[in-house]
Design a protein around this motif. Sequence first.
Motif, PDB file in Angstrom:
ATOM      1  N   THR A 175       0.720  -1.201   0.011  1.00  0.00           N
ATOM      2  CA  THR A 175      -0.174   0.029   0.071  1.00  0.00           C
ATOM      3  C   THR A 175       0.904   1.394  -0.068  1.00  0.00           C
ATOM      4  O   THR A 175       0.547   2.270  -0.639  1.00  0.00           O
ATOM      5  N   VAL A 176       1.824   1.380   0.758  1.00  0.00           N
ATOM      6  CA  VAL A 176       2.720   2.653   1.106  1.00  0.00           C
ATOM      7  C   VAL A 176       4.156   2.316   1.386  1.00  0.00           C
ATOM      8  O   VAL A 176       4.565   1.114   1.081  1.00  0.00           O
ATOM      9  N   ALA A 177       4.974   3.347   1.272  1.00  0.00           N
ATOM     10  CA  ALA A 177       6.406   3.299   1.776  1.00  0.00           C
ATOM     11  C   ALA A 177       6.528   4.114   2.800  1.00  0.00           C
ATOM     12  O   ALA A 177       6.255   5.385   2.671  1.00  0.00           O
ATOM     13  N   LEU A 178       7.166   3.540   3.794  1.00  0.00           N
ATOM     14  CA  LEU A 178       7.693   4.440   5.051  1.00  0.00           C
ATOM     15  C   LEU A 178       9.058   4.676   5.151  1.00  0.00           C
ATOM     16  O   LEU A 178       9.929   3.870   4.604  1.00  0.00           O
ATOM     17  N   VAL A 179       9.432   5.955   5.102  1.00  0.00           N
ATOM     18  CA  VAL A 179      10.849   6.506   4.685  1.00  0.00           C
ATOM     19  C   VAL A 179      11.416   7.302   6.014  1.00  0.00           C
ATOM     20  O   VAL A 179      10.598   7.935   6.450  1.00  0.00           O
ATOM     21  N   VAL A 206       5.155   8.894   5.263  1.00  0.00           N
ATOM     22  CA  VAL A 206       4.723   7.824   4.491  1.00  0.00           C
ATOM     23  C   VAL A 206       4.334   8.370   2.953  1.00  0.00           C
ATOM     24  O   VAL A 206       3.713   9.442   2.800  1.00  0.00           O
ATOM     25  N   TYR A 207       4.782   7.576   1.934  1.00  0.00           N
ATOM     26  CA  TYR A 207       4.561   8.019   0.567  1.00  0.00           C
ATOM     27  C   TYR A 207       3.697   7.083  -0.151  1.00  0.00           C
ATOM     28  O   TYR A 207       3.559   5.953   0.023  1.00  0.00           O
ATOM     29  N   GLY A 208       2.900   7.615  -0.852  1.00  0.00           N
ATOM     30  CA  GLY A 208       1.856   6.798  -1.893  1.00  0.00           C
ATOM     31  C   GLY A 208       2.170   7.106  -3.193  1.00  0.00           C
ATOM     32  O   GLY A 208       3.127   7.739  -3.691  1.00  0.00           O
ATOM     33  N   GLU A 209       1.034   6.582  -4.121  1.00  0.00           N
ATOM     34  CA  GLU A 209       1.117   6.866  -5.574  1.00  0.00           C
ATOM     35  C   GLU A 209       1.022   8.312  -5.990  1.00  0.00           C
ATOM     36  O   GLU A 209       0.269   9.210  -5.068  1.00  0.00           O
ATOM     37  N   ASN A 210       1.296   8.537  -7.155  1.00  0.00           N
ATOM     38  CA  ASN A 210       1.229  10.004  -7.620  1.00  0.00           C
ATOM     39  C   ASN A 210       2.076  11.037  -6.690  1.00  0.00           C
ATOM     40  O   ASN A 210       1.106  12.177  -6.473  1.00  0.00           O
ATOM     41  N   PHE A 224      -3.356   2.989   6.573  1.00  0.00           N
ATOM     42  CA  PHE A 224      -3.750   3.470   5.476  1.00  0.00           C
ATOM     43  C   PHE A 224      -4.355   2.303   4.475  1.00  0.00           C
ATOM     44  O   PHE A 224      -3.772   1.285   4.481  1.00  0.00           O
ATOM     45  N   VAL A 225      -5.430   2.691   3.923  1.00  0.00           N
ATOM     46  CA  VAL A 225      -6.255   1.693   3.413  1.00  0.00           C
ATOM     47  C   VAL A 225      -6.100   1.652   1.756  1.00  0.00           C
ATOM     48  O   VAL A 225      -6.461   0.718   1.060  1.00  0.00           O
ATOM     49  N   ASP A 226      -5.370   2.711   1.175  1.00  0.00           N
ATOM     50  CA  ASP A 226      -4.940   2.614  -0.193  1.00  0.00           C
ATOM     51  C   ASP A 226      -3.651   3.400  -0.461  1.00  0.00           C
ATOM     52  O   ASP A 226      -3.310   4.194   0.413  1.00  0.00           O
ATOM     53  N   SER A 227      -3.244   3.369  -1.802  1.00  0.00           N
ATOM     54  CA  SER A 227      -2.062   4.062  -2.087  1.00  0.00           C
ATOM     55  C   SER A 227      -2.214   5.601  -2.372  1.00  0.00           C
ATOM     56  O   SER A 227      -1.275   6.634  -2.274  1.00  0.00           O
TER      57      SER A 227
END
Length: 341
Positions: A175-179, A206-210, A224-227
């Motif tokens: 779903t996400v990326a934790l940095v 936290v990073y998602g899409e777009n 987080f339920v979606d990107s």
Amino acid sequence: MGIIGWSLWPDALMTANIRCNRYQPKGECVMRLLSKLLASMRRPCAVLAIAVLFTAAGIAHAQTAPGDDSADPPSRVARLSYVAGDLGLLPAGASDWSDADVNRPLTTGDKLSSGADARAELEFGGATLRLDHSTDVGVLNLNDQLAQVELTQGTLSVSVRHLDDGQSYEIDTPTVALVINQPGQFRVDIDGDATRVTAFQGNATVYGENNAQRDVFAGRSYRFVDSSLAAVTISDIAGDDSFDAWVDQRDQRYAQSDSNQYVPDDMVGTPDLREYGAWQSTSDYGPVWYPNDVGSDWAPYSVGHWAYIAPWGWSWIDAMPWGFAPYHYGRWAHTHRGWGW
């Protein structure tokens, strides 16, 4: 040449009193070692060591194309520092899973899978990552700046104590990326189709899409339920469970360690030196670490096995719980008390 050459590498290091990180570029360490051994030609073993090392240096040179900076492997490595229960390992490029051994160096492309009753710990220089039961992770990228780990199911915790300039840790989920760019302690859970990020200490992003991104702050838990990161549930941290308690207990080993008087704080394996041995000053070598509970006839490289681990080559995997730092940094020497490091 292969196994024979690299099996002599640690003994040659002992002979020349060279303190090299096993995971720094070998060409640099070889040249330091050659110059040292050439000055000690009166010792018979130096001739054999020099012959072996000239061959090793030739191999290293042949593998390094002129102007190709990418040919040198990274000096940073992850150590499998704790295993309880069933933990599977799939090395990079392999097709078959095997049991994971404590003290195994891990790097880009390696995967771990913990069983229903298992826990495991990976030690980086300056940070520690821990797996709960029923957890699958893979090392996506590990170099001197970035440690990027993929979590596909289960739960992990990451405790970051220190970062050098430009270093970061990244935990990727479906779903996400934790940095993480600063010290702190974080937990990441795969919760059905969602990802839960809990910040116990420190802040992260936290990073998602777009290019979507959201900061996470200490004392909060984020689901987080979606990107897109549009739908997020924020709550206070609930009471610790058994995994959190175990993480805290393991973290205390770093707070209690006194070995930083003798070795750098971020050296992989530092807490083991306090727990499994003691330091003693000697007239010949200065501070020397001696392992506890070994027999009078014990010698280094006697309990464990060799494994070929790309991109570094043949590496010794010691069976002792403390058996990482003394085989990848510094050297062993035989003193009046026995073998010490």
